[in-house]
Motif scaffolding. Sequence first.
Motif, PDB file in Angstrom:
ATOM      1  N   PRO A 125       0.810  -1.229   0.000  1.00 54.61           N
ATOM      2  CA  PRO A 125       0.000   0.000   0.000  1.00 54.61           C
ATOM      3  C   PRO A 125       0.837   1.268   0.000  1.00 54.61           C
ATOM      4  CG  PRO A 125      -0.772  -1.546   1.664  1.00 54.61           C
ATOM      5  CD  PRO A 125       0.554  -2.058   1.170  1.00 54.61           C
ATOM      6  N   GLY A 126       0.181   2.346  -0.441  1.00 53.16           N
ATOM      7  CA  GLY A 126       0.773   3.671  -0.326  1.00 53.16           C
ATOM      8  C   GLY A 126       1.593   4.085  -1.532  1.00 53.16           C
ATOM      9  N   ALA A 127       2.053   5.352  -1.508  1.00 58.45           N
ATOM     10  CA  ALA A 127       2.859   5.910  -2.598  1.00 58.45           C
ATOM     11  C   ALA A 127       4.321   5.623  -2.325  1.00 58.45           C
ATOM     12  CB  ALA A 127       2.614   7.414  -2.703  1.00 58.45           C
ATOM     13  N   ARG A 128       4.836   4.508  -2.852  1.00 55.20           N
ATOM     14  CA  ARG A 128       6.199   4.077  -2.564  1.00 55.20           C
ATOM     15  C   ARG A 128       7.150   4.261  -3.739  1.00 55.20           C
ATOM     16  NH1 ARG A 128       6.447  -0.314   1.585  1.00 55.20           N
ATOM     17  NH2 ARG A 128       4.500  -0.237   2.747  1.00 55.20           N
ATOM     18  N   GLY A 129       6.646   4.749  -4.869  1.00 58.98           N
ATOM     19  CA  GLY A 129       7.500   4.930  -6.028  1.00 58.98           C
ATOM     20  C   GLY A 129       8.096   3.634  -6.536  1.00 58.98           C
ATOM     21  N   GLY A 130       7.363   2.527  -6.360  1.00 60.71           N
ATOM     22  CA  GLY A 130       7.838   1.237  -6.849  1.00 60.71           C
ATOM     23  C   GLY A 130       8.714   0.481  -5.873  1.00 60.71           C
ATOM     24  N   GLU A 173       9.022 -18.701  -4.055  1.00 64.36           N
ATOM     25  CA  GLU A 173       9.737 -17.494  -4.469  1.00 64.36           C
ATOM     26  C   GLU A 173       9.152 -16.262  -3.787  1.00 64.36           C
ATOM     27  OE1 GLU A 173      11.318 -15.243  -8.532  1.00 64.36           O
ATOM     28  OE2 GLU A 173       9.873 -16.893  -8.692  1.00 64.36           O
ATOM     29  N   PHE A 174       7.830 -16.234  -3.611  1.00 70.58           N
ATOM     30  CA  PHE A 174       7.177 -15.144  -2.872  1.00 70.58           C
ATOM     31  C   PHE A 174       7.772 -15.036  -1.475  1.00 70.58           C
ATOM     32  CE2 PHE A 174       4.003 -13.853   0.254  1.00 70.58           C
ATOM     33  CZ  PHE A 174       3.517 -12.672  -0.268  1.00 70.58           C
ATOM     34  N   ASP A 175       7.869 -16.171  -0.758  1.00 73.36           N
ATOM     35  CA  ASP A 175       8.391 -16.168   0.612  1.00 73.36           C
ATOM     36  C   ASP A 175       9.844 -15.708   0.656  1.00 73.36           C
ATOM     37  OD1 ASP A 175       5.967 -17.055   1.582  1.00 73.36           O
ATOM     38  OD2 ASP A 175       6.538 -19.175   1.543  1.00 73.36           O
ATOM     39  N   GLU A 176      10.636 -16.172  -0.311  1.00 71.41           N
ATOM     40  CA  GLU A 176      12.052 -15.790  -0.355  1.00 71.41           C
ATOM     41  C   GLU A 176      12.210 -14.287  -0.570  1.00 71.41           C
ATOM     42  OE1 GLU A 176      13.729 -18.080  -3.501  1.00 71.41           O
ATOM     43  OE2 GLU A 176      13.519 -20.004  -2.447  1.00 71.41           O
ATOM     44  N   LYS A 177      11.416 -13.735  -1.464  1.00 66.53           N
ATOM     45  CA  LYS A 177      11.558 -12.315  -1.778  1.00 66.53           C
ATOM     46  C   LYS A 177      10.997 -11.433  -0.675  1.00 66.53           C
ATOM     47  CE  LYS A 177      12.198 -12.691  -6.723  1.00 66.53           C
ATOM     48  NZ  LYS A 177      11.804 -12.256  -8.085  1.00 66.53           N
ATOM     49  N   ILE A 178       9.961 -11.897   0.008  1.00 64.01           N
ATOM     50  CA  ILE A 178       9.462 -11.165   1.173  1.00 64.01           C
ATOM     51  C   ILE A 178      10.565 -11.056   2.213  1.00 64.01           C
ATOM     52  CG2 ILE A 178       7.969 -11.408   3.212  1.00 64.01           C
ATOM     53  CD1 ILE A 178       6.412 -10.207   0.991  1.00 64.01           C
ATOM     54  N   ILE A 229      10.262  -3.117   3.455  1.00 64.47           N
ATOM     55  CA  ILE A 229       8.943  -3.328   4.031  1.00 64.47           C
ATOM     56  C   ILE A 229       9.113  -3.669   5.499  1.00 64.47           C
ATOM     57  CG2 ILE A 229       7.890  -4.104   1.859  1.00 64.47           C
ATOM     58  CD1 ILE A 229       8.087  -6.984   2.919  1.00 64.47           C
ATOM     59  N   GLU A 230       8.024  -3.569   6.254  1.00 65.97           N
ATOM     60  CA  GLU A 230       8.001  -3.957   7.662  1.00 65.97           C
ATOM     61  C   GLU A 230       7.146  -5.218   7.801  1.00 65.97           C
ATOM     62  OE1 GLU A 230       9.767  -2.299   9.793  1.00 65.97           O
ATOM     63  OE2 GLU A 230      10.265  -0.585   8.486  1.00 65.97           O
ATOM     64  N   GLU A 231       7.253  -5.866   8.947  1.00 64.75           N
ATOM     65  CA  GLU A 231       6.481  -7.093   9.181  1.00 64.75           C
ATOM     66  C   GLU A 231       4.989  -6.875   8.965  1.00 64.75           C
ATOM     67  OE1 GLU A 231       7.146 -10.189   9.783  1.00 64.75           O
ATOM     68  OE2 GLU A 231       9.286 -10.218  10.244  1.00 64.75           O
ATOM     69  N   GLU A 232       4.494  -5.699   9.417  1.00 68.23           N
ATOM     70  CA  GLU A 232       3.058  -5.449   9.305  1.00 68.23           C
ATOM     71  C   GLU A 232       2.612  -5.252   7.853  1.00 68.23           C
ATOM     72  OE1 GLU A 232       4.924  -1.559  10.956  1.00 68.23           O
ATOM     73  OE2 GLU A 232       5.164  -3.718  11.226  1.00 68.23           O
ATOM     74  N   ASP A 233       3.579  -4.981   6.952  1.00 66.89           N
ATOM     75  CA  ASP A 233       3.224  -4.810   5.544  1.00 66.89           C
ATOM     76  C   ASP A 233       2.866  -6.129   4.872  1.00 66.89           C
ATOM     77  OD1 ASP A 233       3.633  -2.034   5.440  1.00 66.89           O
ATOM     78  OD2 ASP A 233       5.786  -2.294   5.140  1.00 66.89           O
ATOM     79  N   ILE A 234       3.379  -7.244   5.412  1.00 67.47           N
ATOM     80  CA  ILE A 234       3.248  -8.532   4.713  1.00 67.47           C
ATOM     81  C   ILE A 234       1.781  -8.896   4.490  1.00 67.47           C
ATOM     82  CG2 ILE A 234       3.775 -11.001   4.797  1.00 67.47           C
ATOM     83  CD1 ILE A 234       6.272 -10.280   6.433  1.00 67.47           C
ATOM     84  N   LYS A 235       0.960  -8.702   5.515  1.00 70.46           N
ATOM     85  CA  LYS A 235      -0.461  -9.063   5.379  1.00 70.46           C
ATOM     86  C   LYS A 235      -1.184  -8.146   4.406  1.00 70.46           C
ATOM     87  CE  LYS A 235      -2.159  -6.439   9.402  1.00 70.46           C
ATOM     88  NZ  LYS A 235      -0.876  -5.756   9.672  1.00 70.46           N
ATOM     89  N   GLU A 236      -0.555  -6.984   4.070  1.00 68.49           N
ATOM     90  CA  GLU A 236      -1.166  -6.039   3.131  1.00 68.49           C
ATOM     91  C   GLU A 236      -0.669  -6.243   1.704  1.00 68.49           C
ATOM     92  OE1 GLU A 236      -3.511  -4.086   4.091  1.00 68.49           O
ATOM     93  OE2 GLU A 236      -3.293  -4.458   6.239  1.00 68.49           O
ATOM     94  N   ALA A 237       0.166  -7.262   1.500  1.00 68.41           N
ATOM     95  CA  ALA A 237       0.706  -7.499   0.160  1.00 68.41           C
ATOM     96  C   ALA A 237      -0.423  -7.712  -0.841  1.00 68.41           C
ATOM     97  CB  ALA A 237       1.632  -8.710   0.178  1.00 68.41           C
ATOM     98  N   HIS A 238      -0.315  -7.008  -1.952  1.00 67.23           N
ATOM     99  CA  HIS A 238      -1.312  -7.117  -3.022  1.00 67.23           C
ATOM    100  C   HIS A 238      -0.683  -7.937  -4.147  1.00 67.23           C
ATOM    101  CE1 HIS A 238      -4.601  -5.808  -5.695  1.00 67.23           C
ATOM    102  NE2 HIS A 238      -3.658  -5.760  -6.634  1.00 67.23           N
ATOM    103  N   ILE A 239      -1.272  -9.090  -4.429  1.00 65.88           N
ATOM    104  CA  ILE A 239      -0.722 -10.003  -5.430  1.00 65.88           C
ATOM    105  C   ILE A 239      -1.665 -10.027  -6.628  1.00 65.88           C
ATOM    106  CG2 ILE A 239       0.131 -12.356  -5.831  1.00 65.88           C
ATOM    107  CD1 ILE A 239       0.087 -12.693  -2.723  1.00 65.88           C
ATOM    108  N   GLU A 240      -1.109  -9.777  -7.813  1.00 66.22           N
ATOM    109  CA  GLU A 240      -1.960  -9.741  -8.993  1.00 66.22           C
ATOM    110  C   GLU A 240      -1.266 -10.385 -10.195  1.00 66.22           C
ATOM    111  OE1 GLU A 240      -2.598  -5.529  -9.340  1.00 66.22           O
ATOM    112  OE2 GLU A 240      -0.923  -5.266 -10.740  1.00 66.22           O
ATOM    113  N   GLU A 241      -2.075 -10.791 -11.128  1.00 72.31           N
ATOM    114  CA  GLU A 241      -1.610 -11.338 -12.401  1.00 72.31           C
ATOM    115  C   GLU A 241      -0.564 -10.405 -13.020  1.00 72.31           C
ATOM    116  OE1 GLU A 241      -3.772 -11.377 -16.816  1.00 72.31           O
ATOM    117  OE2 GLU A 241      -4.806 -10.602 -15.048  1.00 72.31           O
TER     118      GLU A 241
END
Length: 363
Positions: free
Chosen positions: A160-165, A176-181, A190-202
């Motif tokens: 979430p938020g304006a992170r500029g990528g 691979e998702f777990d490794e990159k997190i 990112i912070e630990e609390e960001d993980i549950k907010e991860a937006h995963i899309e095609e």
Amino acid sequence: MSKIDRKSILGVLDNYDKEDITIATLGSHSSLHMFQGAKKEGFKTAVVCEKGREVPYQRFDVADEYIIVDKFSDIVNDDVQQELRDMNSIVFPHGSFVAYAGLDNIETIFNVPMFGNRDILRWEAERDLERKLMIESGIRIPKKIKDPSKIDGTVMVKFPGARGGRGYFVANSTEEFDEKIEAMLQRKWIEEEDIKEAHIEEYVLGCNYCIHYFYSGLKGEVELLGVDSRYESTIDGLTRVPAKDQLDITADPSYVITGNHPVVLRESLLPQAFDIGDRITEGAKELVPPGFNGPFCMQTLVTDNLEIVVFEMSARSDGGTNTFMNGSAYSYLKFGEPMSMGQRMAREIKNGIKEDRLDNIIT
């Protein structure tokens, strides 16, 4: 804490000297052309700037007044707000302003008139709201994967938020998702609390174009003012490496935006581009009235079958507007003169004053 009452903002605006309006914003992001455009339209300008970062505004001579703060987030402090009101300031929001001032503060304690709809800023920041707006507006967007364990193909992961990528990454499996997190956590992107907010899309394969629109609340019209594409690190650096050598590089690709360049769309894509702008504008009027007001941006991918897929939006001036400080091909077509987004915003304020309708475009 309750949201700022619109009547209180209009009360502040009523006490302003409309012949002596100042255009103000945070000294970052897309503020240079906002100030330059405001001055071209005859307004005074004021920059709220972190100590030590005022050099660009001095060297380009675009700010008339300087409010120097210890940190950007001080823009919501009572004394800074009072100084802005004393100058009859109307604030132009942009990505850094939203990030540093904070959405909660903008909605509840920032009692300074702003151009645009401050309520729609949250719909940009929260992925579920952004997605709801696009779906209900009938816009093609990437499919969403709700659970990392369900990843069965290439996906893009965002936060979430304006992170500029920053923190965005591509993954092809749950592992691979777990490794990159974990790698993102170690880099403190990112912070630990960001993980549950991860937006995963095609992951949609196509060319990236950011389409910049302006909705005039005074005219009831959507204008297409410019298009840009982005330079992103380290993904753009990796693409310069021969394919046979890429596998030997251990760095994970990242998508941090480092610059922008202007582009023009294939002309046959323009009907789609206008349709997207019209659809999202009408949808926003229904879901978060009065909807878009002033600048907004749809960040898109164009596939090889010439379909425009929207993957993100900015509900205020986007950083890519910096590519047309002296106008774009499209703003020239519309106005017959060089027209930056900042000048277009200032002209709307000027017209609002002239027509005695300023309260229609201020929140």
